[in-house]
Motif scaffolding. Structure first.
Motif, PDB file in Angstrom:
ATOM      1  N   VAL A   1      13.869  11.692  -1.398  1.00 30.31           N
ATOM      2  CA  VAL A   1      13.546  11.024  -0.132  1.00 30.31           C
ATOM      3  C   VAL A   1      12.186  11.483   0.428  1.00 30.31           C
ATOM      4  O   VAL A   1      11.370  10.635   0.803  1.00 30.31           O
ATOM      5  CB  VAL A   1      14.709  11.169   0.882  1.00 30.31           C
ATOM      6  N   PRO A   2      11.889  12.787   0.427  1.00 30.48           N
ATOM      7  CA  PRO A   2      10.561  13.187   0.925  1.00 30.48           C
ATOM      8  C   PRO A   2       9.415  12.538   0.142  1.00 30.48           C
ATOM      9  O   PRO A   2       8.427  12.100   0.732  1.00 30.48           O
ATOM     10  CB  PRO A   2      10.548  14.706   0.734  1.00 30.48           C
ATOM     11  N   ALA A   3       9.547  12.453  -1.177  1.00 37.23           N
ATOM     12  CA  ALA A   3       8.491  11.820  -1.974  1.00 37.23           C
ATOM     13  C   ALA A   3       8.382  10.346  -1.598  1.00 37.23           C
ATOM     14  O   ALA A   3       7.279   9.798  -1.457  1.00 37.23           O
ATOM     15  CB  ALA A   3       8.792  11.968  -3.461  1.00 37.23           C
ATOM     16  N   ALA A   4       9.536   9.717  -1.415  1.00 33.46           N
ATOM     17  CA  ALA A   4       9.533   8.294  -1.069  1.00 33.46           C
ATOM     18  C   ALA A   4       8.913   8.081   0.305  1.00 33.46           C
ATOM     19  O   ALA A   4       8.149   7.133   0.520  1.00 33.46           O
ATOM     20  CB  ALA A   4      10.956   7.746  -1.121  1.00 33.46           C
ATOM     21  N   LEU A   5       9.228   8.985   1.242  1.00 31.85           N
ATOM     22  CA  LEU A   5       8.667   8.851   2.591  1.00 31.85           C
ATOM     23  C   LEU A   5       7.151   9.030   2.568  1.00 31.85           C
ATOM     24  O   LEU A   5       6.413   8.291   3.223  1.00 31.85           O
ATOM     25  CB  LEU A   5       9.297   9.875   3.533  1.00 31.85           C
ATOM     26  N   ALA A   6       6.686   9.992   1.790  1.00 28.84           N
ATOM     27  CA  ALA A   6       5.246  10.221   1.697  1.00 28.84           C
ATOM     28  C   ALA A   6       4.554   8.972   1.160  1.00 28.84           C
ATOM     29  O   ALA A   6       3.501   8.555   1.657  1.00 28.84           O
ATOM     30  CB  ALA A   6       4.962  11.412   0.788  1.00 28.84           C
ATOM     31  N   TYR A   7       5.178   8.385   0.170  1.00 27.63           N
ATOM     32  CA  TYR A   7       4.588   7.180  -0.414  1.00 27.63           C
ATOM     33  C   TYR A   7       4.636   6.024   0.589  1.00 27.63           C
ATOM     34  O   TYR A   7       3.689   5.248   0.720  1.00 27.63           O
ATOM     35  CB  TYR A   7       5.332   6.825  -1.701  1.00 27.63           C
ATOM     36  N   GLN A   8       5.756   5.977   1.307  1.00 25.09           N
ATOM     37  CA  GLN A   8       5.917   4.934   2.326  1.00 25.09           C
ATOM     38  C   GLN A   8       4.799   5.045   3.377  1.00 25.09           C
ATOM     39  O   GLN A   8       4.209   4.043   3.786  1.00 25.09           O
ATOM     40  CB  GLN A   8       7.279   5.127   2.990  1.00 25.09           C
ATOM     41  N   ASN A   9       4.507   6.274   3.794  1.00 27.00           N
ATOM     42  CA  ASN A   9       3.433   6.487   4.771  1.00 27.00           C
ATOM     43  C   ASN A   9       2.092   6.006   4.233  1.00 27.00           C
ATOM     44  O   ASN A   9       1.317   5.383   4.942  1.00 27.00           O
ATOM     45  CB  ASN A   9       3.318   7.961   5.136  1.00 27.00           C
ATOM     46  N   ARG A  10       1.854   6.306   2.965  1.00 31.06           N
ATOM     47  CA  ARG A  10       0.593   5.849   2.368  1.00 31.06           C
ATOM     48  C   ARG A  10       0.510   4.334   2.402  1.00 31.06           C
ATOM     49  O   ARG A  10      -0.537   3.758   2.681  1.00 31.06           O
ATOM     50  CB  ARG A  10       0.509   6.297   0.916  1.00 31.06           C
ATOM     51  N   LEU A  11       1.644   3.718   2.080  1.00 29.40           N
ATOM     52  CA  LEU A  11       1.669   2.254   2.081  1.00 29.40           C
ATOM     53  C   LEU A  11       1.402   1.723   3.490  1.00 29.40           C
ATOM     54  O   LEU A  11       0.639   0.776   3.681  1.00 29.40           O
ATOM     55  CB  LEU A  11       3.025   1.739   1.582  1.00 29.40           C
ATOM     56  N   ALA A  12       2.062   2.363   4.489  1.00 28.79           N
ATOM     57  CA  ALA A  12       1.911   1.903   5.871  1.00 28.79           C
ATOM     58  C   ALA A  12       0.445   1.986   6.288  1.00 28.79           C
ATOM     59  O   ALA A  12      -0.099   1.053   6.900  1.00 28.79           O
ATOM     60  CB  ALA A  12       2.780   2.742   6.790  1.00 28.79           C
ATOM     61  N   GLU A  13      -0.174   3.092   5.923  1.00 24.18           N
ATOM     62  CA  GLU A  13      -1.590   3.265   6.251  1.00 24.18           C
ATOM     63  C   GLU A  13      -2.433   2.183   5.589  1.00 24.18           C
ATOM     64  O   GLU A  13      -3.312   1.579   6.200  1.00 24.18           O
ATOM     65  CB  GLU A  13      -2.044   4.627   5.726  1.00 24.18           C
ATOM     66  N   ASN A  14      -2.131   1.948   4.330  1.00 26.75           N
ATOM     67  CA  ASN A  14      -2.851   0.943   3.557  1.00 26.75           C
ATOM     68  C   ASN A  14      -2.702  -0.441   4.212  1.00 26.75           C
ATOM     69  O   ASN A  14      -3.672  -1.187   4.332  1.00 26.75           O
ATOM     70  CB  ASN A  14      -2.299   0.936   2.131  1.00 26.75           C
ATOM     71  N   ILE A  15      -1.487  -0.730   4.662  1.00 26.99           N
ATOM     72  CA  ILE A  15      -1.235  -2.028   5.302  1.00 26.99           C
ATOM     73  C   ILE A  15      -2.091  -2.150   6.565  1.00 26.99           C
ATOM     74  O   ILE A  15      -2.713  -3.176   6.827  1.00 26.99           O
ATOM     75  CB  ILE A  15       0.268  -2.192   5.620  1.00 26.99           C
ATOM     76  N   LYS A  16      -2.122  -1.025   7.318  1.00 25.42           N
ATOM     77  CA  LYS A  16      -2.920  -1.037   8.547  1.00 25.42           C
ATOM     78  C   LYS A  16      -4.394  -1.312   8.227  1.00 25.42           C
ATOM     79  O   LYS A  16      -5.034  -2.174   8.847  1.00 25.42           O
ATOM     80  CB  LYS A  16      -2.781   0.312   9.273  1.00 25.42           C
ATOM     81  N   HIS A  17      -4.923  -0.631   7.236  1.00 24.09           N
ATOM     82  CA  HIS A  17      -6.322  -0.831   6.846  1.00 24.09           C
ATOM     83  C   HIS A  17      -6.567  -2.272   6.419  1.00 24.09           C
ATOM     84  O   HIS A  17      -7.570  -2.885   6.790  1.00 24.09           O
ATOM     85  CB  HIS A  17      -6.699   0.091   5.689  1.00 24.09           C
ATOM     86  N   LEU A  18      -5.623  -2.797   5.615  1.00 26.23           N
ATOM     87  CA  LEU A  18      -5.796  -4.168   5.133  1.00 26.23           C
ATOM     88  C   LEU A  18      -5.860  -5.144   6.309  1.00 26.23           C
ATOM     89  O   LEU A  18      -6.676  -6.054   6.350  1.00 26.23           O
ATOM     90  CB  LEU A  18      -4.654  -4.555   4.186  1.00 26.23           C
ATOM     91  N   ARG A  19      -4.968  -4.875   7.283  1.00 25.47           N
ATOM     92  CA  ARG A  19      -4.948  -5.749   8.472  1.00 25.47           C
ATOM     93  C   ARG A  19      -6.269  -5.639   9.227  1.00 25.47           C
ATOM     94  O   ARG A  19      -6.835  -6.647   9.646  1.00 25.47           O
ATOM     95  CB  ARG A  19      -3.786  -5.356   9.381  1.00 25.47           C
ATOM     96  N   ASP A  20      -6.746  -4.383   9.391  1.00 26.21           N
ATOM     97  CA  ASP A  20      -8.023  -4.176  10.094  1.00 26.21           C
ATOM     98  C   ASP A  20      -9.138  -4.970   9.432  1.00 26.21           C
ATOM     99  O   ASP A  20     -10.057  -5.454  10.083  1.00 26.21           O
ATOM    100  CB  ASP A  20      -8.417  -2.691  10.087  1.00 26.21           C
ATOM    101  N   LEU A  21      -9.031  -5.095   8.116  1.00 25.93           N
ATOM    102  CA  LEU A  21     -10.068  -5.811   7.380  1.00 25.93           C
ATOM    103  C   LEU A  21      -9.808  -7.321   7.353  1.00 25.93           C
ATOM    104  O   LEU A  21     -10.512  -8.078   6.710  1.00 25.93           O
ATOM    105  CB  LEU A  21     -10.148  -5.289   5.942  1.00 25.93           C
TER     106      LEU A  21
END
Ligand code: ADP
Ligand code: MG
Length: 727
Positions: free
Chosen positions: A619-639
């Protein structure tokens, strides 16, 4: 980053094969050098004592104190010459491994001087502190403590561990009231019974036969994994199997491992443990790759059953130790990896007379062939009558993962005998009226002469059968690789002994004056062939059709060991063992209780570890990856990349879904465990089987999916491709 995994990978990849010290240029020069054989004793005993020792061992009688003192002293002298300082009784308690309690030879004489001494009393009997061995409540009922007693039919040996050398005396373990607390005691009883029953039957054919010995050759399958990688997998360390792990892109599809050459690092491990085994008089002979990657097998020459069982236990111990020295972890678990083959311990079993005949070897001579058929058919009949007991004999939580899985015999007991012998039995069955010729020709009509002198076609094999006839022996393939063979062999010996006694009784009661005994025998065999037909199966044991067909035939398919163990509680089984004098009802109950208890502990440990690893690794590994994805989504939206952001969102939701599934099922499993833990042993075993274990696969499915989705750098557990292909 998953630090431990990557440092383990680095370590595993930099390994070199270890140098192997060869004890001598020829095996014959060091074979058995660590064993105190009877012929070893000869040099250390007076000729009178030597003769008495031989006679005692041959007759199986009790050894007197005076002789015991002489033998103990001889053993001590021999051992001390080889640098041994301690001795121990070596026995096989019901928890599965072997046990020892070491005492040194050191004593003070009446002048206070240090001397080495080993007394007869110590050779014959030792009192281990047994309070922590499982006894199924037996010791409470009977007696607080038990003792170990020398089994003189299995020779003492020197166990070497680094520079520490110990004289090990193979022993049985019993309570003060004589209740067996180990595997060996009932095995010895069953062998004795089988000898008597088989000898009585042999007497119909050959008066020279005065002793029948059961023989056993154990093929041992195992996996090797680099030690550093194994240490980075808490499941391999604690359970001996992987509880999670997605199958690698390449598994065993190519079947290239089986035919491939053995990697050098593995070969040097094999050479090393074989040398150690040979010094201990374990006649290891065959080594090869198995079907799955990193899976191997070794097989010794066959020996008398009790010795073969002792040697297999000792061999596993030696292999464990030597693997460690070669930076491997050896896995004896029945199913260390999901989706690829598991490991078995094929028990090749036969019967041999003191005149040197293998009773399960067909011959060219009609008369000998009738004897062969008698033993052959009686074994089949015994397995038919007690198929459920055979199933119970191999029931462990770990074997459940294997039976019925990838290329492993199903949980349905059946017997494979091959085309040629099937037609012999069919012919014998159908031939209702017998035309008898003169003398040896008497059996011609039965087609028995068709069994060729060069035994049977060795290619007529069926690897899908749990119990297969392989030319001159039966091979019980369903025994688990981590099991102690004593239990399944005790069961096989017992049911065959019982069947042979039954057969003998029938021959006696059906024989009338003036009638040829051979005819009576053939009549009885014909009845047996008919009544045991349902157990014979020549087809594909892995197929769905067989499961259906078996059900029609009334054969049971008990997939879970917790349920298979119930058979020990049935009245006809209790009656069988009491009649044979192997277990009293209470002893059998105690054994059943111990097996349930072992089942509970195994499933409980795995279940706890699943919770633990899911929550602290996955679960911790999955959460870390999930956070990366969330950040990526935010960046994509900003762009302003909405479409891409949406796609990434789907991935995030998949990951998130798996996390929820894992957490929900983990917490439900914990609740199920709490409920199971308050039940009595049997109910707890059934609850662990039916209520706790089903969560394993549910949780695993999501974990394994995550393994494919998540950034490899974040994944803490070494993956299947790393465990299986790096060596
Ligand atoms: P495979 O099944 O791989 O063809 P083998 O014929 O080499 O193997 O036998 C496998 C095992 O069976 C070996 O341990 C061998 O010693 C054992 N074996 C052979 N003959 C007998 C026998 N008469 N009784 C018991 N075990 C036997
Ligand atoms: Mg074999």
């Amino acid at each position: 980053m998953a630090i431990l995994r990557f440092s383990a990978l680095q370590m595993a990849q930099s390994r070199q094969p270890k140098e192997v010290k060869v004890p001598a240029s020829k095996i014959s020069e060091f074979y058995g050098s660590h064993v105190f054989y009877l012929h070893t004793a000869e040099a250390y005993l007076s000729s009178a004592n030597y003769k008495r020792l031989c006679a005692t061992i041959e007759s199986g009688e009790k050894i007197d104190v005076e002789l015991a003192d002489a033998v103990a002293s001889a053993m001590k002298t021999w051992a001390v010459e080889r640098g041994v300082t301690h001795f121990t009784h070596w026995f096989q308690p019901l928890r599965g491994t072997t046990a020892e309690k070491h005492d040194s030879f050191f004593e003070l004489n009446n002048k206070g001087q240090a001397i080495e001494r080993f007394k007869g009393g110590e050779l014959i009997k030792q009192e281990p502190d047994a309070s922590s061995f499982p006894s199924g409540g037996l010791r409470n009922t009977f007696e607080a403590r038990g003792y170990t007693a020398w089994d003189s039919s299995s020779p003492a040996f020197i166990h070497e561990s680094g520079s520490i050398k110990t004289l090990c005396v193979p022993s049985i373990f019993v309570s003060y009231t004589g209740v067996a607390l180990d595997y060996k005691t009932p095995l010895l009883k069953s062998l004795d019974l089988l000898n008597k029953a088989a000898t009585a039957v042999c007497q119909y054919f050959d008066k020279e036969v005065t002793k029948v010995t059961a023989t056993l050759g154990i093929e041992q399958e195992y996996f090797l994994v680099d030690k550093a990688l194994a240490m980075a997998r808490p499941d391999l360390v604690l359970c001996g199997r992987t509880i999670f792990g997605h199958s690698p892109a390449r598994g065993q599809q190519l079947s290239d491992h089986y035919f491939g050459s053995i990697p050098l690092r593995v070969k040097s491990f094999m050479q090393d443990f074989e040398n150690e085994a040979l010094k201990l008089g374990i006649p290891v002979r065959t080594r090869h790759n198995e079907v799955a990657p990193s899976q191997y097998e070794c097989a010794p020459l066959f020996e008398e059953v009790n010795l073969a069982v002792d040697h297999n236990s000792l061999l596993m111990d030696v292999m464990n130790r030597v693997a460690e020295a070669h930076d491997f972890k050896i896995l004896f678990h029945e199913k260390p990896f999901a989706g690829i083959n598991g490991s078995g311990k094929h028990n090749n079993w036969s019967l041999q007379t003191n005149t040197g005949r293998n009773l399960l070897a067909p011959s060219s001579k009609p008369k000998e062939n009738l004897q062969f058929l008698v033993f052959f058919v009686n074994v089949i009949k015994a397995v038919h009558t007690y198929a459920d007991l055979m199933r119970a004999g191999i029931a462990t939580a770990s074997n459940d993962f294997r039976l019925g899985g990838h290329e492993a015999p199903p949980a349905i007991m059946s017997v494979f005998i091959g085309k040629q012998l099937s037609s012999v039995l069919d012919e014998l069955e159908k031939n209702a009226t017998l035309a008898i010729g003169k003398g040896e020709n008497m059996y011609m009509k039965l087609g028995i002469d068709k069994v060729p002198p060069i035994l049977l076609d060795n290619t007529d094999r069926n690897r899908t059968s749990p119990f297969a006839f392989t030319g001159n022996k039966f091979e019980f393939r369903a025994v688990g690789s981590s099991a102690n063979s004593a239990n399944p062999m005790m069961i096989l010996n017992s049911i065959v002994a019982d069947q042979l006694m039954e057969f003998h009784k029938e021959v006696e009661s059906r024989s009338k004056d003036g009638q040829k005994r051979e005819l009576v025998i053939i009549d009885i065999l014909r009845d047996y062939i008919r009544s045991s037909k349902a157990i014979r199966f020549e087809g594909d044991g892995y197929s769905e059709e067989w499961a259906k067909e078996a059900q029609k035939r009334g054969l049971k398919n008990i997939k879970n060991s917790a349920h298979a163990l119930e058979i020990y509680g049935q009245n006809h089984i209790k009656a069988l063992f009491s009649k044979l004098g192997i277990f009293s009802e209470i002893e059998l109950e105690a054994r059943q209780e111990i097996e349930y208890d072992k089942y509970v502990l195994q499933v409980q440990i795995e279940s706890r570890l699943i919770n633990d690893l899911a929550q602290s690794h996955i679960v911790p590994a999955a959460l870390a990856y999930q956070n990366r994805l969330a950040e990526n989504i935010k960046h994509l939206r900003d762009l302003g990349l909405e479409k891409e952001a949406k796609e990434r969102m789907e991935l995030l939701q998949t990951v998130s879904g798996h996390i929820s599934t894992i957490l929900k099922n983990s917490s439900d499993m914990l609740e199920a465990r709490k409920k199971a833990n308050v039940l009595d042993t049997k109910a707890a075993a059934l609850a662990y089987c039916d209520k706790v274990k089903p969560y394993f696969d549910k949780i695993r499915k999501s974990v394994d999916e995550l393994e494919l989705l998540i950034d490899d750098e974040l994944w803490t557990l070494p993956k299947y491709r790393e465990l299986l292909f790096i060596k």
